[in-house]
Every structure is written in structure tokens, then in C-alpha cells.
Design a protein around this motif. Sequence first.
Motif, PDB file in Angstrom:
ATOM      1  N   VAL A 412       0.863  -1.199   0.000  1.00  0.00           N
ATOM      2  CA  VAL A 412       0.000   0.000   0.000  1.00  0.00           C
ATOM      3  C   VAL A 412       0.896   1.244   0.000  1.00  0.00           C
ATOM      4  O   VAL A 412       2.065   1.174   0.400  1.00  0.00           O
ATOM      5  CB  VAL A 412      -0.940   0.020   1.232  1.00  0.00           C
ATOM      6  N   PRO A 413       0.385   2.387  -0.447  1.00  0.00           N
ATOM      7  CA  PRO A 413       1.213   3.606  -0.457  1.00  0.00           C
ATOM      8  C   PRO A 413       1.743   3.934   0.938  1.00  0.00           C
ATOM      9  O   PRO A 413       1.030   3.824   1.929  1.00  0.00           O
ATOM     10  CB  PRO A 413       0.229   4.687  -0.929  1.00  0.00           C
ATOM     11  N   GLY A 414       3.026   4.316   1.005  1.00  0.00           N
ATOM     12  CA  GLY A 414       3.661   4.633   2.287  1.00  0.00           C
ATOM     13  C   GLY A 414       3.700   6.133   2.533  1.00  0.00           C
ATOM     14  O   GLY A 414       2.941   6.897   1.931  1.00  0.00           O
ATOM     15  N   ALA A 415       4.582   6.566   3.408  1.00  0.00           N
ATOM     16  CA  ALA A 415       4.801   7.986   3.725  1.00  0.00           C
ATOM     17  C   ALA A 415       3.535   8.683   4.200  1.00  0.00           C
ATOM     18  O   ALA A 415       3.317   9.861   3.931  1.00  0.00           O
ATOM     19  CB  ALA A 415       5.396   8.723   2.515  1.00  0.00           C
ATOM     20  N   GLU A 449      -4.474  10.876  11.206  1.00  0.00           N
ATOM     21  CA  GLU A 449      -3.637  11.996  10.746  1.00  0.00           C
ATOM     22  C   GLU A 449      -2.304  12.067  11.492  1.00  0.00           C
ATOM     23  O   GLU A 449      -1.388  12.756  11.049  1.00  0.00           O
ATOM     24  CB  GLU A 449      -4.378  13.327  10.946  1.00  0.00           C
ATOM     25  N   VAL A 450      -2.207  11.369  12.632  1.00  0.00           N
ATOM     26  CA  VAL A 450      -0.995  11.480  13.444  1.00  0.00           C
ATOM     27  C   VAL A 450       0.239  10.969  12.694  1.00  0.00           C
ATOM     28  O   VAL A 450       1.351  11.465  12.913  1.00  0.00           O
ATOM     29  CB  VAL A 450      -1.171  10.733  14.797  1.00  0.00           C
ATOM     30  N   ILE A 451       0.062  10.012  11.778  1.00  0.00           N
ATOM     31  CA  ILE A 451       1.224   9.441  11.065  1.00  0.00           C
ATOM     32  C   ILE A 451       1.848  10.478  10.120  1.00  0.00           C
ATOM     33  O   ILE A 451       3.032  10.794  10.249  1.00  0.00           O
ATOM     34  CB  ILE A 451       0.841   8.122  10.331  1.00  0.00           C
ATOM     35  N   PRO A 452       1.072  11.056   9.149  1.00  0.00           N
ATOM     36  CA  PRO A 452       1.694  12.107   8.316  1.00  0.00           C
ATOM     37  C   PRO A 452       2.165  13.312   9.133  1.00  0.00           C
ATOM     38  O   PRO A 452       3.188  13.915   8.817  1.00  0.00           O
ATOM     39  CB  PRO A 452       0.585  12.501   7.329  1.00  0.00           C
ATOM     40  N   LYS A 453       1.420  13.649  10.218  1.00  0.00           N
ATOM     41  CA  LYS A 453       1.835  14.783  11.063  1.00  0.00           C
ATOM     42  C   LYS A 453       3.204  14.516  11.679  1.00  0.00           C
ATOM     43  O   LYS A 453       4.077  15.381  11.693  1.00  0.00           O
ATOM     44  CB  LYS A 453       0.817  14.990  12.188  1.00  0.00           C
ATOM     45  N   THR A 454       3.373  13.297  12.210  1.00  0.00           N
ATOM     46  CA  THR A 454       4.644  12.939  12.858  1.00  0.00           C
ATOM     47  C   THR A 454       5.787  12.953  11.853  1.00  0.00           C
ATOM     48  O   THR A 454       6.879  13.448  12.142  1.00  0.00           O
ATOM     49  CB  THR A 454       4.531  11.543  13.525  1.00  0.00           C
ATOM     50  N   GLU A 476      -8.516  15.187  -4.750  1.00  0.00           N
ATOM     51  CA  GLU A 476      -8.452  15.247  -6.222  1.00  0.00           C
ATOM     52  C   GLU A 476      -8.184  13.872  -6.834  1.00  0.00           C
ATOM     53  O   GLU A 476      -7.919  13.748  -8.024  1.00  0.00           O
ATOM     54  CB  GLU A 476      -7.359  16.236  -6.650  1.00  0.00           C
ATOM     55  N   GLY A 477      -8.187  12.837  -5.981  1.00  0.00           N
ATOM     56  CA  GLY A 477      -8.038  11.459  -6.493  1.00  0.00           C
ATOM     57  C   GLY A 477      -6.628  10.913  -6.465  1.00  0.00           C
ATOM     58  O   GLY A 477      -6.373   9.813  -6.966  1.00  0.00           O
ATOM     59  N   GLN A 478      -5.669  11.657  -5.897  1.00  0.00           N
ATOM     60  CA  GLN A 478      -4.283  11.146  -5.811  1.00  0.00           C
ATOM     61  C   GLN A 478      -4.135  10.288  -4.547  1.00  0.00           C
ATOM     62  O   GLN A 478      -3.683  10.753  -3.504  1.00  0.00           O
ATOM     63  CB  GLN A 478      -3.287  12.314  -5.770  1.00  0.00           C
ATOM     64  N   VAL A 479      -4.525   9.018  -4.658  1.00  0.00           N
ATOM     65  CA  VAL A 479      -4.527   8.118  -3.505  1.00  0.00           C
ATOM     66  C   VAL A 479      -3.112   7.868  -2.966  1.00  0.00           C
ATOM     67  O   VAL A 479      -2.922   7.580  -1.788  1.00  0.00           O
ATOM     68  CB  VAL A 479      -5.203   6.764  -3.886  1.00  0.00           C
ATOM     69  N   ASP A 480      -2.112   8.001  -3.841  1.00  0.00           N
ATOM     70  CA  ASP A 480      -0.729   7.695  -3.431  1.00  0.00           C
ATOM     71  C   ASP A 480       0.032   8.932  -2.953  1.00  0.00           C
ATOM     72  O   ASP A 480       1.266   8.888  -2.818  1.00  0.00           O
ATOM     73  CB  ASP A 480       0.031   7.030  -4.583  1.00  0.00           C
ATOM     74  N   ALA A 481      -0.652  10.050  -2.679  1.00  0.00           N
ATOM     75  CA  ALA A 481       0.049  11.270  -2.227  1.00  0.00           C
ATOM     76  C   ALA A 481       0.471  11.118  -0.770  1.00  0.00           C
ATOM     77  O   ALA A 481      -0.364  10.925   0.106  1.00  0.00           O
ATOM     78  CB  ALA A 481      -0.862  12.479  -2.390  1.00  0.00           C
ATOM     79  N   GLY A 482       1.788  11.177  -0.521  1.00  0.00           N
ATOM     80  CA  GLY A 482       2.323  11.027   0.832  1.00  0.00           C
ATOM     81  C   GLY A 482       3.190  12.207   1.221  1.00  0.00           C
ATOM     82  O   GLY A 482       3.322  13.178   0.458  1.00  0.00           O
ATOM     83  N   VAL A 483       3.809  12.134   2.386  1.00  0.00           N
ATOM     84  CA  VAL A 483       4.624  13.247   2.902  1.00  0.00           C
ATOM     85  C   VAL A 483       5.995  13.252   2.223  1.00  0.00           C
ATOM     86  O   VAL A 483       6.700  12.239   2.213  1.00  0.00           O
ATOM     87  CB  VAL A 483       4.811  13.111   4.439  1.00  0.00           C
ATOM     88  N   VAL A 492       4.371  17.274  -0.476  1.00  0.00           N
ATOM     89  CA  VAL A 492       3.604  16.142  -1.036  1.00  0.00           C
ATOM     90  C   VAL A 492       4.461  15.422  -2.068  1.00  0.00           C
ATOM     91  O   VAL A 492       5.154  16.051  -2.866  1.00  0.00           O
ATOM     92  CB  VAL A 492       2.279  16.635  -1.674  1.00  0.00           C
ATOM     93  N   ILE A 493       4.404  14.070  -2.051  1.00  0.00           N
ATOM     94  CA  ILE A 493       5.159  13.259  -3.020  1.00  0.00           C
ATOM     95  C   ILE A 493       4.269  12.119  -3.507  1.00  0.00           C
ATOM     96  O   ILE A 493       3.434  11.607  -2.748  1.00  0.00           O
ATOM     97  CB  ILE A 493       6.457  12.700  -2.370  1.00  0.00           C
ATOM     98  N   ALA A 494       4.424  11.737  -4.784  1.00  0.00           N
ATOM     99  CA  ALA A 494       3.688  10.580  -5.328  1.00  0.00           C
ATOM    100  C   ALA A 494       4.456   9.324  -4.940  1.00  0.00           C
ATOM    101  O   ALA A 494       5.519   9.042  -5.487  1.00  0.00           O
ATOM    102  CB  ALA A 494       3.569  10.697  -6.838  1.00  0.00           C
ATOM    103  N   THR A 495       3.952   8.577  -3.961  1.00  0.00           N
ATOM    104  CA  THR A 495       4.714   7.438  -3.397  1.00  0.00           C
ATOM    105  C   THR A 495       4.923   6.306  -4.405  1.00  0.00           C
ATOM    106  O   THR A 495       5.921   5.600  -4.340  1.00  0.00           O
ATOM    107  CB  THR A 495       3.992   6.882  -2.152  1.00  0.00           C
TER     108      THR A 495
END
Length: 547
Positions: A412-415, A449-454, A476-483, A492-495
Motif C-alpha cells: 500500500v502507499p507509504g509515507a 492523521e498522526v502518522i503524516p503529522k509525525t 483530487e483522487g491522488q490516492v498515493d500522495a504522501g509526505v 507532497v510526493i507521489a509514493t
Amino acid sequence: MSLKVPKSGQMQLFKEGYKTMSGLEEAVLRNIEAVSELSEKVRTSFGPNGRNKLIINHLGKLFVTSDAATIIREIEVVHPAAKLLVMASEAQEQEMGDATNLVLILAGELLKRAENLLVMGLHPSEVVIGYEMAVEKGRQELEGIVAKNLDNSVLPSQAELATAIAPSLAAKQPGSEKFLSELVAEAALAVMPTSPKDFNVDSVRIVKVLGGGLDHSRVVRGMVFGREAEGIVKKATKAKVAVFSCGMDIGQTETKGTVLLKNANDLLDFSRGEEKQLEGYIKEIADSGVKVVIAASGVGDLALHYLNRMNIAVIKILSKFDLRRLCRVVGATPLARLGAPTPEEAGFVDVMETIEIGGDRVTVFRQEAGERTRTATIVLRGATTNHLDDLERSLDDGINTVRILLRDGRLVPGAGASEIELARRVAEFGEKTPGLAQHAIRKWAEAMEVIPKTLAENAGLSAEDVVSALYKAHGEGQVDAGVNIEGENNGVIATSKASILDSWAAKDWALKLATGAAVSVLRVDSIIISKQAGLAPPKQNQNWDED
């Protein structure tokens, strides 16, 4: 006979000295406070930018690590509610071998969010029902955001396996993850059984040798021991191996006896008889074609003399776990008696040699290249013992990730991308749910939300800005957008493009265990502590040295 009633007017239920705490203020909120403190301790060690903790345990041993499993094991948590969290993270460590910090952070955040609801007047049982509905929905949605699936029916390539385990190693050793993941992938594929699902993490060993740099680390197809051979023979090729779990020395009798010696010849004959017997044993071993002897106990000087004379290499291995692994590598059976092994009991090794690595003499048992081996060893090089220990813990996580992916290849997408997507979907589900449970469902979603916040906080970014940018991208549909820990593109990065993918199985277990631990704490309404067992220590006489 009249019953004695305490002055308080209550019946004496427990022994004197017990303590009891009950109700929302005394029990539930105090438990949440203790759990939050533990969660905050490990939160700063999460992700690639997580800081190390310097821990000195009760034995005075020093640890410098960001590995949550090691931190909580060594700090010895005593608070009963916090212990529930520790047990949940230990269960994650045993099942998955990774994502222990995720369990602690999520459980801590879930309880913090629950505190607001409890203070507002919601009953703990309503919060529990909401959390259980939310985790069920969250786990269903997690299956829907799988970004990649490794095919378990065929053996993955080294590059494919290294890419899949790199994010797990990047969380502990940022910057070195590419090199380390290549090492783990090479070692795992060297010992891979015919059916990849039967991969055993015990087949990959790690040996630490001080000195050199990390780039001097390598994989050896076989086993490496941090000591040299005992005798003068230091190398053997295509050799037959015998393993003895007993000591190689003149045997001691079980009962004490007295020998009467009348002259010097009697003394010489007595010792010569023992020598002849030992020589007979070793000659028998040599005649059977054995070129390498492994001893699990001591090797006497006389036995060593005969082994050297008959050109047999001998090495002591004192660890029974290492001995068991070596028996698997060479295909030998450990013998509890001295004497020649039968063809079924003897093993075989392609090369046994003593080599020097960074000033240390080590003995290597290895298979020829191209042949499948039963054990592979990663020889780690580093500047300090603490650094090597931390590298070993990181590689353990990497090897466990290989095991998880070979059993369930879903990624699954990380970050923090998976958590934000779950937060969004579960929050929508909460809004459509009737009754008071919807508040708890929404709080569960917010807790994600604590994971991306951390990740953002540990990278020195503004957590609020990054989380809002992530919500916008996911909307906007970018399911793989991570920190993006580099801070570029609004954080934001496309994981999927960056190959930052986490194991679905580890994430699924973490959600289940974290929510389970939080629910267990919320279900507690009172704490009863019995008086400590045992007698008080005797009083020391103040004038003990007057005499």
C-alpha cells in the motif's frame, strides 16, 4: 463473636495496604495520560528523520537506537495501562517483525482523541463501539488502496525484492537503505526454498565485525564465526564434517576412585593407556575420511595434538543455536560420543577457511557459488559497536519484511498516504452512521492523521500545512500522495513513483492491534493494586562493628 467494622463504615474487602482508583477522573483519564506519555516518547523516533534515543538499561548496557521495539523493551514500563500498549507492540513484533512504532503512536492518539469525547459526556462503551466499527471499515478500505502486488507463485528478482523492502530500512537507516536492501535481498534469495512461502528468517544470520565502513559489508553463502580454528589446520576444501556435542578430551569417570601406583612405570602405563584410547578415537575419525571437526565443548591439548598430527581442522562453537544452524548448513548430525560418524551422521562443506576481516580472524563455512545454501550470513562492518547493533536491528526488520511479502505480496502507499486516505474514507463513513457512535468513528479517522503529522514534524516541516496539502491531493483522487520529507512540492510526493510502499499485512495488523489496545484501556473503569508481597528487609544493627 462480633464482626469488626472499620471506622470508615465500609467492610474490609482487601488486605491493608491496597490501593484502588475508580471512575472517569481517577482511572480512565489517568490511564490515558500514562499511555499518551509512552506514545510521545517513541513518536519522535518515527520515520526516516526520527531521532535516536540513548538508553541505559538496568544492567548498565548502552543502547543508541530509534527502534521502538528495543526502546520499550529496555525502559521497563511499569504502569499497568501502558503495559497493555507494550504487549500490543510486542505482538506486532512477533507477528510481523516491523511497524511496532506505528502501533504505539496510533494507540496513543486514539486514546487522546477518546479523552475529548469522554470529558464531553460520552460513555466509554459508546466510544468502544465507534472505534470497533471504524477499524473494521478502515481495514476494508485498506484492501481497496493496494498499489502493487508481488506475485508469490514465482521467485522475485533481487532488484524487485530490494525495492519492496527499502522503505522499511529507510525508516531506520536513511541514506543507506539502497545498499542494505540489496544485501538483505541477496542473502534472502541465496537461501530461498523451492516454495517462497516457506522462507525462514532464521536462515539469514548477521555477524558484526568492527572497522571498515558500511560499504565493506557483504553476503557470505554459508556461515561465519567470529573465531579462528583451534589447531594448525586453517583451511579445508570439499571436506567431510563431523559435529560433536560432547567435549573432545580424556573422559572423567562418574565415580571417584583411588589408583595405587608403586613405581614410575605404573604412572607411565596409566597415562599411556588414556592416551592410546583417545588416539584410537581420533584415528577412527580420521580413517572415516573426516577433514573438519566441530566441537560444542572444550578441546583438550592432547586431543588437539592428535587432530593436528592427522591433519584435521577443528573449531569450537559454544552457542547451541549456532551449532544447530551449522548442522543444517553442512547436513550433519551432532554426536554425543567420540568416534567415527556413520555416512548418515557426517556432513559436507565446500570450503572451510580462516580469513582476516579488519584485523579480526574469522572462520567461514561456505558453499560454492551457484549452489543453493541453507544459510547465508551478512557480514556487517561499522565504526562502533552501538552502530553495528542498530544496523543489525534494522536488518532484522528488513528480513522480516521479506517473510511478510513472500506470504502476502500486497503493498500500500507509504509515507502517510494510506493513513490520510483511510482518514478521509472513514470520516465519510462516520458522517453517514446514525447514533452516538459517529463521534467516535470521526475521532478514529482524525487519529489517522498522526502518522503524516509525525513524519512532517520529525522532518522539520509545518504539520498542519502538509496535512491540508495531502487532504487536497487525496480529494483530487491522488490516492498515493504522501509526505515529502524534503519539503518540496508543499510537502507532497507521489509514493508510487518514488517506490515508497509499505506492506499491507503489517499495516493491517498495526491498525487491528492499536485499536484493540486502545479499546482495552477504555474498558477499564477502576484500578486495584494489592499490597506488595514479601517481608520487609531485616533492620540493620547500627552498632554492628563495635566489637
